[in-house]
Write a protein that holds these residues in place. Sequence first.
Motif, short mmCIF file in Angstrom:
data_model
loop_
_atom_site.label_atom_id
_atom_site.label_comp_id
_atom_site.label_asym_id
_atom_site.label_seq_id
_atom_site.Cartn_x
_atom_site.Cartn_y
_atom_site.Cartn_z
N ASP A 345 3.84 -63.29 -44.61
CA ASP A 345 4.04 -62.69 -42.77
C ASP A 345 3.75 -64.17 -42.24
O ASP A 345 4.21 -64.09 -41.00
N GLU A 346 1.78 -64.33 -42.34
CA GLU A 346 2.14 -65.16 -41.67
C GLU A 346 2.16 -66.70 -40.99
O GLU A 346 2.49 -67.20 -40.17
N LEU A 347 2.95 -67.26 -42.60
CA LEU A 347 3.57 -68.46 -42.82
C LEU A 347 4.83 -68.13 -41.88
O LEU A 347 5.12 -68.75 -40.98
N ARG A 348 5.03 -67.09 -41.84
CA ARG A 348 6.86 -66.65 -41.70
C ARG A 348 6.50 -66.56 -39.55
O ARG A 348 7.54 -66.93 -39.19
N ALA A 349 5.62 -66.58 -39.49
CA ALA A 349 4.84 -66.19 -37.59
C ALA A 349 4.80 -67.50 -37.23
O ALA A 349 4.67 -67.15 -36.25
#
Length: 422
Positions: A345-349
């Motif tokens: 999720d952090e990567l996607r953000a």
Amino acid sequence: IRKMSGGSPIDFALLFQALCNLRAHTGVSYEKLEWFGDKALKFLTAIYGVFTQPESDQGKLSIWNAHTVSNYNLVRCSKKIELPKFGTFNSFAFELWNPPMFCERDPTQSVFKNVKISLKLPADLVESTLGVLWLSNECSDRAVRHGQKYLRALKVYGKSKSSNSIDETGYAMRGTLQQLVADWNQGKFDAIGWTKPLFQDKISQIKESVKEDTQDAVCFDLCNPIVVASLIELVDKSYLQHAHHTFASYGVTFQRLEFLGDAILDLLVSLCLYYDDEEEEKQEQEQEDVKGAGMSVEGRLSILRAKIVGNDALGFNMAESGLDDEMFWEETQRAEIEKYKSSVDELRANTDIDDTQDWWYLQNEAVKPPKCMGDAFEVLLAIVFINANMRMSQNAEIEFSYDLKECLMFLCNFHEYAEKNW
């Protein structure tokens, strides 16, 4: 080959290609067919091993499989039918040719004395001709049947240790699975089986998720005890709700299903890459690149295949589908999974990362899914195969088939790369 495979159709153009080494300079090469045939061999041996050795665990199956597909074994089988005599391995060297009737030249300079072929080449011919058989049958149910007959005729599996050897209609495991069905119908597993609400909820949710995402193309038959037992092994892989030995005596365990699913996945991905003309065009363009110089098409296909079937990709897609939420995990495994999901999720953000591109989730090498998630993906694929190919007849006997269409449908709906490209 036609006789040994039980009358299989043979694509002669492919067969000619399957007998020519790149160094022969005939304009064709068996390298790509051998690359695909290797995966077909792995799948057929996995099918044979799993369904003729119900008592063997994953470790024993892996050791048996490694010996069966080894070059040593394949060379022995290839020479037994004199397959190397039909191979074209090198260009004809006229300057070295020395007919026996001419004595003025040193016989040691003859091509017959100096030209040697690698021991691996006869083994390559087994794999390339197996690839021809598979593709000549359009990758249908017939491809498996003819392929198994060919391998048995070659004695790739060696001599059967039991009278329950593989045949056209089924496997030695038929008896153990018939017993599983009988015991299930008599209520032997009611305490841990389908009557347990916890299992009912988890399995029903998996069924609905798979059915919805594949537009009803894949629908688990929950009236089939073999399918339900396999699903129980999946959702309770940590054996928190049932004992490890519950279905082991019938040949149904998480580890054995993983072994089968790994072979199915390898075959499907290799088959799609073999036919992927767009990918071939990309690779031909890359051949002009200095970085890609010296690497064969098969080499690049192998690199891409490894990426697609690797644990990083399988774990990511398992998490994206949400199917991992329907499984019982040990506390440490659940903590690792949640940590991985948060990292994704952090990567996607991250605004510097385009999540519409292939393999965007691999850009941070520190973000890796637990191996248990990749294993679960392979087990689920194996269950899709069982659901499609082990059906109960009207007289309560198990009917075997070898259709891979539902497996391919599942892969193209639950694997991001397959969904985008295939």
